[in-house]
Design a protein around this motif. Sequence first.
Motif, PDB file in Angstrom:
ATOM      1  N   SER A 400      69.899  45.858  63.206  1.00  0.00           N
ATOM      2  CA  SER A 400      70.919  46.878  62.963  1.00  0.00           C
ATOM      3  C   SER A 400      70.721  48.136  63.795  1.00  0.00           C
ATOM      4  O   SER A 400      71.604  48.976  63.873  1.00  0.00           O
ATOM      5  CB  SER A 400      70.950  47.253  61.473  1.00  0.00           C
ATOM      6  OG  SER A 400      69.665  47.416  60.953  1.00  0.00           O
ATOM      7  N   ASN A 401      69.554  48.282  64.417  1.00  0.00           N
ATOM      8  CA  ASN A 401      69.295  49.472  65.245  1.00  0.00           C
ATOM      9  C   ASN A 401      68.556  49.106  66.524  1.00  0.00           C
ATOM     10  O   ASN A 401      67.704  48.218  66.532  1.00  0.00           O
ATOM     11  CB  ASN A 401      68.446  50.501  64.489  1.00  0.00           C
ATOM     12  CG  ASN A 401      69.190  51.204  63.389  1.00  0.00           C
ATOM     13  OD1 ASN A 401      68.997  50.909  62.231  1.00  0.00           O
ATOM     14  ND2 ASN A 401      70.075  52.121  63.759  1.00  0.00           N
ATOM     15  N   LYS A 402      68.923  49.789  67.619  1.00  0.00           N
ATOM     16  CA  LYS A 402      68.114  49.722  68.834  1.00  0.00           C
ATOM     17  C   LYS A 402      67.007  50.761  68.680  1.00  0.00           C
ATOM     18  O   LYS A 402      67.284  51.958  68.614  1.00  0.00           O
ATOM     19  CB  LYS A 402      68.959  50.046  70.063  1.00  0.00           C
ATOM     20  CG  LYS A 402      69.957  48.969  70.441  1.00  0.00           C
ATOM     21  CD  LYS A 402      70.682  49.369  71.714  1.00  0.00           C
ATOM     22  CE  LYS A 402      71.673  48.295  72.142  1.00  0.00           C
ATOM     23  NZ  LYS A 402      72.395  48.689  73.383  1.00  0.00           N
ATOM     24  N   SER A 403      65.775  50.313  68.642  1.00  0.00           N
ATOM     25  CA  SER A 403      64.698  51.251  68.327  1.00  0.00           C
ATOM     26  C   SER A 403      63.456  51.131  69.191  1.00  0.00           C
ATOM     27  O   SER A 403      62.623  52.031  69.200  1.00  0.00           O
ATOM     28  CB  SER A 403      64.277  51.074  66.854  1.00  0.00           C
ATOM     29  OG  SER A 403      63.868  49.742  66.615  1.00  0.00           O
ATOM     30  N   LEU A 404      63.302  50.042  69.955  1.00  0.00           N
ATOM     31  CA  LEU A 404      62.035  49.811  70.654  1.00  0.00           C
ATOM     32  C   LEU A 404      61.746  50.883  71.696  1.00  0.00           C
ATOM     33  O   LEU A 404      60.618  51.364  71.804  1.00  0.00           O
ATOM     34  CB  LEU A 404      62.038  48.423  71.298  1.00  0.00           C
ATOM     35  CG  LEU A 404      60.755  48.014  72.037  1.00  0.00           C
ATOM     36  CD1 LEU A 404      59.521  48.275  71.194  1.00  0.00           C
ATOM     37  CD2 LEU A 404      60.821  46.550  72.463  1.00  0.00           C
ATOM     38  N   GLY A 405      62.748  51.284  72.469  1.00  0.00           N
ATOM     39  CA  GLY A 405      62.529  52.336  73.470  1.00  0.00           C
ATOM     40  C   GLY A 405      62.113  53.640  72.827  1.00  0.00           C
ATOM     41  O   GLY A 405      61.182  54.309  73.291  1.00  0.00           O
ATOM     42  N   THR A 406      62.793  54.005  71.737  1.00  0.00           N
ATOM     43  CA  THR A 406      62.486  55.263  71.046  1.00  0.00           C
ATOM     44  C   THR A 406      61.089  55.218  70.428  1.00  0.00           C
ATOM     45  O   THR A 406      60.322  56.186  70.539  1.00  0.00           O
ATOM     46  CB  THR A 406      63.532  55.534  69.943  1.00  0.00           C
ATOM     47  OG1 THR A 406      64.833  55.558  70.541  1.00  0.00           O
ATOM     48  CG2 THR A 406      63.271  56.864  69.257  1.00  0.00           C
ATOM     49  N   VAL A 407      60.742  54.099  69.789  1.00  0.00           N
ATOM     50  CA  VAL A 407      59.421  53.966  69.170  1.00  0.00           C
ATOM     51  C   VAL A 407      58.319  54.040  70.232  1.00  0.00           C
ATOM     52  O   VAL A 407      57.330  54.766  70.071  1.00  0.00           O
ATOM     53  CB  VAL A 407      59.325  52.639  68.382  1.00  0.00           C
ATOM     54  CG1 VAL A 407      57.882  52.339  67.983  1.00  0.00           C
ATOM     55  CG2 VAL A 407      60.202  52.697  67.143  1.00  0.00           C
ATOM     56  N   THR A 408      58.485  53.295  71.330  1.00  0.00           N
ATOM     57  CA  THR A 408      57.483  53.317  72.402  1.00  0.00           C
ATOM     58  C   THR A 408      57.369  54.712  73.008  1.00  0.00           C
ATOM     59  O   THR A 408      56.265  55.196  73.277  1.00  0.00           O
ATOM     60  CB  THR A 408      57.853  52.303  73.504  1.00  0.00           C
ATOM     61  OG1 THR A 408      58.114  51.031  72.919  1.00  0.00           O
ATOM     62  CG2 THR A 408      56.726  52.175  74.515  1.00  0.00           C
ATOM     63  N   GLY A 409      58.508  55.363  73.226  1.00  0.00           N
ATOM     64  CA  GLY A 409      58.498  56.712  73.794  1.00  0.00           C
ATOM     65  C   GLY A 409      57.799  57.714  72.895  1.00  0.00           C
ATOM     66  O   GLY A 409      57.046  58.566  73.367  1.00  0.00           O
ATOM     67  N   LEU A 410      58.048  57.618  71.578  1.00  0.00           N
ATOM     68  CA  LEU A 410      57.388  58.517  70.626  1.00  0.00           C
ATOM     69  C   LEU A 410      55.873  58.325  70.638  1.00  0.00           C
ATOM     70  O   LEU A 410      55.106  59.298  70.682  1.00  0.00           O
ATOM     71  CB  LEU A 410      57.930  58.280  69.222  1.00  0.00           C
ATOM     72  CG  LEU A 410      59.270  58.938  68.873  1.00  0.00           C
ATOM     73  CD1 LEU A 410      59.796  58.393  67.551  1.00  0.00           C
ATOM     74  CD2 LEU A 410      59.127  60.453  68.803  1.00  0.00           C
ATOM     75  N   ILE A 411      55.431  57.069  70.624  1.00  0.00           N
ATOM     76  CA  ILE A 411      53.989  56.796  70.629  1.00  0.00           C
ATOM     77  C   ILE A 411      53.359  57.273  71.930  1.00  0.00           C
ATOM     78  O   ILE A 411      52.334  57.961  71.928  1.00  0.00           O
ATOM     79  CB  ILE A 411      53.734  55.289  70.408  1.00  0.00           C
ATOM     80  CG1 ILE A 411      54.144  54.880  68.998  1.00  0.00           C
ATOM     81  CG2 ILE A 411      52.265  54.947  70.643  1.00  0.00           C
ATOM     82  CD1 ILE A 411      54.080  53.378  68.733  1.00  0.00           C
ATOM     83  N   ASN A 412      53.991  56.929  73.036  1.00  0.00           N
ATOM     84  CA  ASN A 412      53.456  57.315  74.352  1.00  0.00           C
ATOM     85  C   ASN A 412      53.489  58.821  74.549  1.00  0.00           C
ATOM     86  O   ASN A 412      52.510  59.428  75.011  1.00  0.00           O
ATOM     87  CB  ASN A 412      54.269  56.634  75.453  1.00  0.00           C
ATOM     88  CG  ASN A 412      53.379  55.943  76.469  1.00  0.00           C
ATOM     89  OD1 ASN A 412      52.206  56.277  76.618  1.00  0.00           O
ATOM     90  ND2 ASN A 412      53.936  54.982  77.170  1.00  0.00           N
ATOM     91  N   GLY A 413      54.615  59.433  74.222  1.00  0.00           N
ATOM     92  CA  GLY A 413      54.781  60.874  74.429  1.00  0.00           C
ATOM     93  C   GLY A 413      53.873  61.699  73.547  1.00  0.00           C
ATOM     94  O   GLY A 413      53.193  62.614  74.014  1.00  0.00           O
ATOM     95  N   CYS A 414      53.850  61.383  72.239  1.00  0.00           N
ATOM     96  CA  CYS A 414      52.968  62.118  71.318  1.00  0.00           C
ATOM     97  C   CYS A 414      51.509  61.926  71.699  1.00  0.00           C
ATOM     98  O   CYS A 414      50.699  62.859  71.613  1.00  0.00           O
ATOM     99  CB  CYS A 414      53.199  61.651  69.874  1.00  0.00           C
ATOM    100  SG  CYS A 414      54.812  62.113  69.212  1.00  0.00           S
TER     101      CYS A 414
END
Length: 470
Positions: A400-414
């Motif tokens: 129901s959601n596209k989330s992999l890019g956002t999740v990876t970006g949050l982990i990598n960025g933080c």
Amino acid sequence: MVQSNEGTSLLADAETADKALQLRRLKSYQKWAFLVTFFGYFMAHFSRKCYSTVKLNLSVDAGYSSLLISAMDSVFMGTYAVGNIVSGNLGDRFRPTNILAIGLFGSGICLFFITIGLIYDFEGMDAQLGNFFILFCYFLFGFFQSTGGPVGTAVMGNWFCDEDSLKKRGLIFGLWTCHQYMGDVTAALCTAAVLQAGLTYWWALVIPAACNIIWGFVTVQLVPDPAEMGIITEEVRIRIAKNEAKRALGEEVNDDGPKPITFINALKIPMVAQYAFAFGFFKLTNYVLFFWLPFFLEKNFDPVTANLIAALYSVGMMPGGIIVGVVSDWFGGRRAAVIGVFMSFLFVFLGIFSQYSEQLSAMMLLPMLAIMGILVGGPNNIITSAVAADLASHPSVRGSNKSLGTVTGLINGCGAITASIGLLAVGPLENAFGWSSVWYFLMACTATGTLLMSPKIYVELFKQSDYVKV
């Protein structure tokens, strides 16, 4: 009754045949998706590392001060960290291969502009103009470089979504994360070849710039999602089932495909926030070892020997991701538990360093640093790939959601932000208390990161009935 059974059987056979066809089409394109995204991130490291390999030339030939070179690194790290968070979400909101291509095009153009500044000696014309120009180029360079990790991982997750790929997710992403080390090695070889051939050093920037732009055109041609080719994956089936359930409750449903997830909702996915902070401490440990090992070793060895010994750490990092990925696949995707074991062994090695690091011989340091490279590189590589893919496949958002890019970006960025701040403590600690304090600091970072993952480790080890492999 017989006709009804025959009809049901025919429908089931047709459905099975259709699923088999869809799977064959999916599998046939996976190799191309792997290749294009692999070399896309390879290009990012190729262009990023080439700058590092000509730092001495920038200082001696271009007249760049140590302060300016340090500022370039800081500006890059800052924009790269923030860029990871932004790029990941952009990859979920827009066509991800376009975002990847923009990153490659932008990286190449930035390096071309930097080369122009070197050829026409902007620094010599006017120091302020030269400083502003190079820092502005590196400010943009950091953003463009940040697209490869989160967006490339999202495209990989889109294509490697069948049951067999999910079982081998650790191995697949472990192999995929070798792109960064191959890019770094290629950059060193490219610079060596340029200087060996007697060419001007800035050719070591032009070559990766051209390669980035060329691969950008290849990346644009990549189909980012099986749905665009009419391939019905399990993700699509889950979304259809969720929509049918909503219709059964009388809700009006407009299926325009999965919606991009927001940052807040991404952080609400179980363990995303904990992994983001844990990764920061693991990444800090990696940064300290990567950047400070040669400096530390030069206290007891000549520069050439020190760099050769330190290189064993980087060599160990490459198979690390594959080893953690494969082992976690063997244990049914229990990656947090495997990472916890690796970090526990690293804690022991850092403890040995805190007591005996200045007494260890080269023969002892070589295998120890290679093993430490595996222990650090494995968790670092797998958290930003296979673990991120696992988290983004949580039942609450899957289909129901596209989330992999956002999740990876949050982990990598933080992680990058935490690591950049933590690096500031290394110099003062070493000056005030000596190298033992640095090793104790890294032990604390390792322990903190592992403790942040402890809820997930506990569930994987002791609550198997509650553990759902996503």
